[in-house]
Design a protein around this motif. Structure first.
Motif: not given
Length: 361
Positions: A201-219
């Motif tokens: 199960v997922p447990d929401f922790l925090r967020q970061v917001k960008f100004a426009s449409q975003s998609e790709g991500c990697v850690v």
């Protein structure tokens, strides 16, 4: 238009905007076609089942350390579900999971001491209620088993569409992994994934917001860094220690080798160095950056050889290591937006070919 960025660090917290000069194309102006070195594909997957549509989107790779040639690829058909492929490109399994957009996977250690392959994806079946779809992957058979699809944002959240997705290593006690869902409005929601009553199960922790449409991500687990592609703007780096604050990494424009839309991101890590690869979708190329300095190391296109090239690439992935004689140093995979006359598919490249073409150390 300037390179605008608005960050929310944690629910409700707001940080000042960051202004940097940008040069995204507007008003129908032609997009630049920047120089890049051709690198041929070594293989390709069978097409996804949804024909005559933008359907294939994002791949993930599981490397079989015991038998590298038996490694597996998971790819999304964002109209229908998830495919599992072998390195020969043949379908091992298909799971009709609905509108699954981006996918990632991790080997996780369970409470009973066993290790399993966890597959997670952004579920946009309900465009107003974003969810994380979770599956187990059997490395021996290539079969997927559904765990479930769970909402993760706090109750009463503003309706939002799940879009991009990536996984990171555990950062907290009893966590299996961290999940990052990129919502279509530019919000990136971070959740811990936990084993609970036989489910994950997922447990929401925090967020970061960008100004426009975003998609790709990697850690990048080695440095504890999240990279996010804001499509018409560029790439941001977000250290995961402490409060989430985004830092400029690379921007759309000739200097950084990116033409909007900036789409998939992937991380190639070597001892002592690492490379961030980005899909420069606007000119059908891939930009490679030193992930520490942000310096552009080179650009390539998938072209030449017996297999057709790629265009309009959404998702990409790279995993280094031995994958057998075709891919001795690592495997790079890119979605192909135009695989005519067949439906869209994924192309497979040798990391050695990319490394040698660009002169990467």
């Amino acid at each position: 238009m300037g390179w605008r960025h608005l960050v929310n660090a944690g629910p409700g917290a707001m940080l000042p905007a960051v202004l940097l000069a940008g040069c995204a194309t507007t008003g129908g102006a032609p997009r630049p076609y920047l120089p890049a070195i051709d690198v041929p594909a070594r293989g390709e997957t069978q097409p996804v089942g949804t024909a005559r549509a933008d359907a294939a989107d994002d791949p993930a790779i599981w490397r079989n350390a015991v038998d590298p040639a038996a490694s597996l690829i998971v790819g999304t058909d964002k109209k229908a579900g998830l495919y599992v492929y072998g390195l020969d490109g043949k379908v091992r399994d298909f799971f009709a999971a609905g509108a699954i957009n981006n996918v990632d996977l991790r080997e996780v250690r369970m409470a009973d001491g066993t290790t399993r392959i966890l597959v997670a994806a952004s579920d946009r079946t309900d465009r107003s209620d974003p969810r994380i779809a979770l599956f187990w992957l059997d490395g021996a058979t290539g079969k997927l088993t559904e765990i479930g699809s769970d909402t993760f944002l706090p109750a009463g959240h503003v309706p939002a569409e799940a879009y991009g997705f990536c996984l990171g290593g555990s950062l907290g006690q009893n966590e299996l992994a961290r999940a990052y869902v990129v919502l279509k409005d530019g919000t990136v929601a971070e959740s811990g994934l936990y084993e609970k009553d036989g489910r994950i199960v997922p447990d929401f922790l925090r967020q970061v917001k960008f100004a426009s449409q975003s998609e790709g991500c990697v850690v990048d687990d080695a440095t504890g860094t999240l990279f996010v592609a804001e499509e018409d703007v560029g790439i941001w780096r977000v250290p995961l220690q402490g409060e989430l604050k985004a830092e400029a990494f690379a921007r759309v424009g000739a200097r950084d080798g990116l033409v909007d839309d900036v789409e998939g991101l992937a991380m190639a890590r070597l001892p002592g160095s690492s490379w961030l690869v980005a899909s420069s979708q606007g000119d059908n190329a891939y930009a490679v950056f030193d992930s520490a300095s942000g310096k552009l190391a080179g650009r390539f296109r998938i072209n030449g050889g017996a297999i057709d090239g790629t265009s309009d690439t959404d998702g990409i992935e790279v995993v280094l290591g031995d994958f057998g004689p075709q891919f001795p140093e690592g495997l790079f995979i890119a979605q192909d937006g135009d695989n005519a006359p067949d439906a869209q598919n994924f192309k497979l490249l040798s990391w050695r070919s990319i490394r040698q073409a660009l002169g990467l150390d």
